[in-house]
Design an enzyme around this catalytic site. Sequence first.
Site, PDB file in Angstrom:
ATOM      1  N   HIS A 121      60.686 -13.717 -28.048  1.00 23.03           N
ATOM      2  CA  HIS A 121      61.310 -14.446 -29.147  1.00 23.03           C
ATOM      3  C   HIS A 121      62.548 -15.210 -28.713  1.00 23.03           C
ATOM      4  O   HIS A 121      62.819 -16.293 -29.227  1.00 23.03           O
ATOM      5  CB  HIS A 121      61.579 -13.528 -30.347  1.00 23.03           C
ATOM      6  CG  HIS A 121      62.600 -12.472 -30.140  1.00 23.03           C
ATOM      7  ND1 HIS A 121      62.351 -11.325 -29.424  1.00 23.03           N
ATOM      8  CD2 HIS A 121      63.861 -12.385 -30.571  1.00 23.03           C
ATOM      9  CE1 HIS A 121      63.433 -10.570 -29.433  1.00 23.03           C
ATOM     10  NE2 HIS A 121      64.362 -11.191 -30.115  1.00 23.03           N
ATOM     11  N   SER A 149      69.185  -8.299 -30.577  1.00 26.15           N
ATOM     12  CA  SER A 149      68.289  -7.592 -29.667  1.00 26.15           C
ATOM     13  C   SER A 149      68.242  -8.277 -28.305  1.00 26.15           C
ATOM     14  O   SER A 149      68.200  -7.613 -27.276  1.00 26.15           O
ATOM     15  CB  SER A 149      66.896  -7.449 -30.262  1.00 26.15           C
ATOM     16  OG  SER A 149      66.352  -8.715 -30.552  1.00 26.15           O
ATOM     17  N   GLU A 150      68.236  -9.623 -28.268  1.00 27.90           N
ATOM     18  CA  GLU A 150      68.309 -10.348 -26.997  1.00 27.90           C
ATOM     19  C   GLU A 150      69.100 -11.632 -27.151  1.00 27.90           C
ATOM     20  O   GLU A 150      69.118 -12.247 -28.211  1.00 27.90           O
ATOM     21  CB  GLU A 150      66.924 -10.717 -26.449  1.00 27.90           C
ATOM     22  CG  GLU A 150      66.251  -9.604 -25.689  1.00 27.90           C
ATOM     23  CD  GLU A 150      65.448  -8.704 -26.601  1.00 27.90           C
ATOM     24  OE1 GLU A 150      65.168  -7.569 -26.186  1.00 27.90           O
ATOM     25  OE2 GLU A 150      65.115  -9.104 -27.719  1.00 27.90           O
ATOM     26  N   THR A 151      69.730 -12.018 -26.051  1.00 26.40           N
ATOM     27  CA  THR A 151      70.379 -13.318 -25.918  1.00 26.40           C
ATOM     28  C   THR A 151      69.796 -13.969 -24.677  1.00 26.40           C
ATOM     29  O   THR A 151      69.764 -13.362 -23.608  1.00 26.40           O
ATOM     30  CB  THR A 151      71.904 -13.181 -25.767  1.00 26.40           C
ATOM     31  OG1 THR A 151      72.426 -12.540 -26.940  1.00 26.40           O
ATOM     32  CG2 THR A 151      72.574 -14.534 -25.602  1.00 26.40           C
TER      33      THR A 151
END
Length: 126
Positions: A122, A88-90
Amino acid sequence: LIAKARLVSLYAKAGFQLLGLSSVVHGADPWFELQVPDLVRSAFTEPLVQCDAFTAEAGTGNAAAVVFSQRKGDAKWMQKVAAENNLSETAFVELLHSKDESSQRFSLRWFTPTCEVDLCGHATLG
Protein backbone atom coordinates in the site's frame (compact mmCIF):
# COMPACT_ATOMS: atom_id res chain seq x y z
CA LEU A 1 7.45 23.86 24.53
CA ILE A 2 7.69 25.45 27.93
CA ALA A 3 7.80 23.40 31.13
CA LYS A 4 8.39 23.76 34.83
CA ALA A 5 11.79 22.71 36.19
CA ARG A 6 10.47 19.43 37.63
CA LEU A 7 9.40 18.26 34.14
CA VAL A 8 12.53 19.23 32.19
CA SER A 9 14.28 15.88 32.76
CA LEU A 10 11.17 13.99 31.61
CA TYR A 11 11.06 15.94 28.34
CA ALA A 12 14.84 15.55 27.89
CA LYS A 13 14.45 11.76 28.16
CA ALA A 14 11.74 11.98 25.48
CA GLY A 15 14.19 13.66 23.11
CA PHE A 16 13.58 17.37 23.67
CA GLN A 17 16.51 19.78 23.91
CA LEU A 18 16.68 22.37 26.67
CA LEU A 19 17.06 25.89 25.27
CA GLY A 20 17.16 27.72 28.59
CA LEU A 21 15.05 29.84 30.90
CA SER A 22 11.77 31.03 29.36
CA SER A 23 10.66 34.66 29.36
CA VAL A 24 7.17 33.42 30.31
CA VAL A 25 6.23 34.30 33.87
CA HIS A 26 3.44 32.32 35.50
CA GLY A 27 3.54 32.21 39.27
CA ALA A 28 6.73 32.04 41.32
CA ASP A 29 8.30 29.01 39.59
CA PRO A 30 10.66 29.49 36.65
CA TRP A 31 9.71 28.00 33.26
CA PHE A 32 12.11 26.51 30.74
CA GLU A 33 11.97 26.42 26.93
CA LEU A 34 12.56 23.14 25.11
CA GLN A 35 12.44 22.13 21.46
CA VAL A 36 12.27 19.00 19.34
CA PRO A 37 15.68 18.13 17.81
CA ASP A 38 16.25 19.28 14.23
CA LEU A 39 16.68 15.67 13.07
CA VAL A 40 12.99 14.96 13.63
CA ARG A 41 11.73 18.40 12.62
CA SER A 42 13.71 18.18 9.37
CA ALA A 43 11.14 15.66 8.17
CA PHE A 44 8.84 18.57 7.54
CA THR A 45 11.28 20.13 5.07
CA GLU A 46 10.88 17.16 2.72
CA PRO A 47 7.74 16.80 0.57
CA LEU A 48 5.41 14.33 2.27
CA VAL A 49 2.04 12.91 1.24
CA GLN A 50 -0.28 10.88 3.44
CA CYS A 51 -2.58 8.69 1.38
CA ASP A 52 -5.11 5.87 1.58
CA ALA A 53 -4.46 2.89 -0.71
CA PHE A 54 -7.02 0.35 -1.93
CA THR A 55 -9.93 2.82 -1.74
CA ALA A 56 -11.57 5.67 -3.61
CA GLU A 57 -12.81 7.29 -0.39
CA ALA A 58 -10.55 9.43 1.81
CA GLY A 59 -10.15 8.21 5.37
CA THR A 60 -10.71 4.55 4.50
CA GLY A 61 -8.36 1.92 3.10
CA ASN A 62 -4.75 1.45 4.15
CA ALA A 63 -3.03 4.65 5.26
CA ALA A 64 0.61 5.26 4.37
CA ALA A 65 2.97 8.19 4.07
CA VAL A 66 5.25 8.82 1.11
CA VAL A 67 8.29 11.06 1.58
CA PHE A 68 10.23 12.42 -1.39
CA SER A 69 13.75 12.96 -0.11
CA GLN A 70 17.29 13.55 -1.29
CA ARG A 71 19.16 12.37 1.80
CA LYS A 72 21.22 9.69 0.05
CA GLY A 73 19.64 6.74 1.83
CA ASP A 74 20.01 8.02 5.40
CA ALA A 75 18.30 5.07 7.14
CA LYS A 76 18.58 6.62 10.62
CA TRP A 77 16.72 9.73 9.46
CA MET A 78 14.13 7.63 7.59
CA GLN A 79 13.47 5.56 10.71
CA LYS A 80 12.92 8.67 12.82
CA VAL A 81 10.52 10.12 10.25
CA ALA A 82 8.57 6.85 10.07
CA ALA A 83 8.32 6.77 13.87
CA GLU A 84 7.10 10.38 13.84
CA ASN A 85 4.47 9.57 11.18
CA ASN A 86 3.32 6.59 13.29
CA LEU A 87 1.58 4.91 10.34
CA SER A 88 1.93 1.23 9.52
CA GLU A 89 4.45 2.15 6.78
CA THR A 90 6.19 5.19 5.35
CA ALA A 91 7.72 4.94 1.88
CA PHE A 92 10.81 6.97 0.96
CA VAL A 93 11.38 7.83 -2.70
CA GLU A 94 14.76 9.20 -3.80
CA LEU A 95 15.94 10.10 -7.27
CA LEU A 96 19.14 8.19 -8.08
CA HIS A 97 21.67 10.36 -9.84
CA SER A 98 23.39 8.90 -12.88
CA LYS A 99 25.64 10.10 -15.68
CA ASP A 100 22.95 9.19 -18.21
CA GLU A 101 20.42 12.03 -17.95
CA SER A 102 18.15 10.52 -20.59
CA SER A 103 16.54 8.20 -18.02
CA GLN A 104 15.61 8.53 -14.37
CA ARG A 105 15.79 5.84 -11.72
CA PHE A 106 14.46 5.96 -8.18
CA SER A 107 15.19 4.23 -4.90
CA LEU A 108 12.17 3.10 -2.88
CA ARG A 109 12.42 2.00 0.76
CA TRP A 110 9.77 1.25 3.39
CA PHE A 111 9.86 1.76 7.15
CA THR A 112 7.40 0.94 9.93
CA PRO A 113 7.60 3.03 13.12
CA THR A 114 10.13 0.45 14.44
CA CYS A 115 12.10 -1.02 11.51
CA GLU A 116 12.79 -1.15 7.78
CA VAL A 117 10.79 -3.73 5.80
CA ASP A 118 11.56 -5.42 2.47
CA LEU A 119 8.30 -4.53 0.71
CA CYS A 120 5.03 -2.73 1.35
CA GLY A 121 2.21 -2.85 -1.17
CA HIS A 122 0.00 0.00 0.00
CA ALA A 123 2.89 2.43 0.55
CA THR A 124 4.19 1.53 -2.94
CA LEU A 125 0.78 2.31 -4.42
CA GLY A 126 0.74 5.56 -2.47
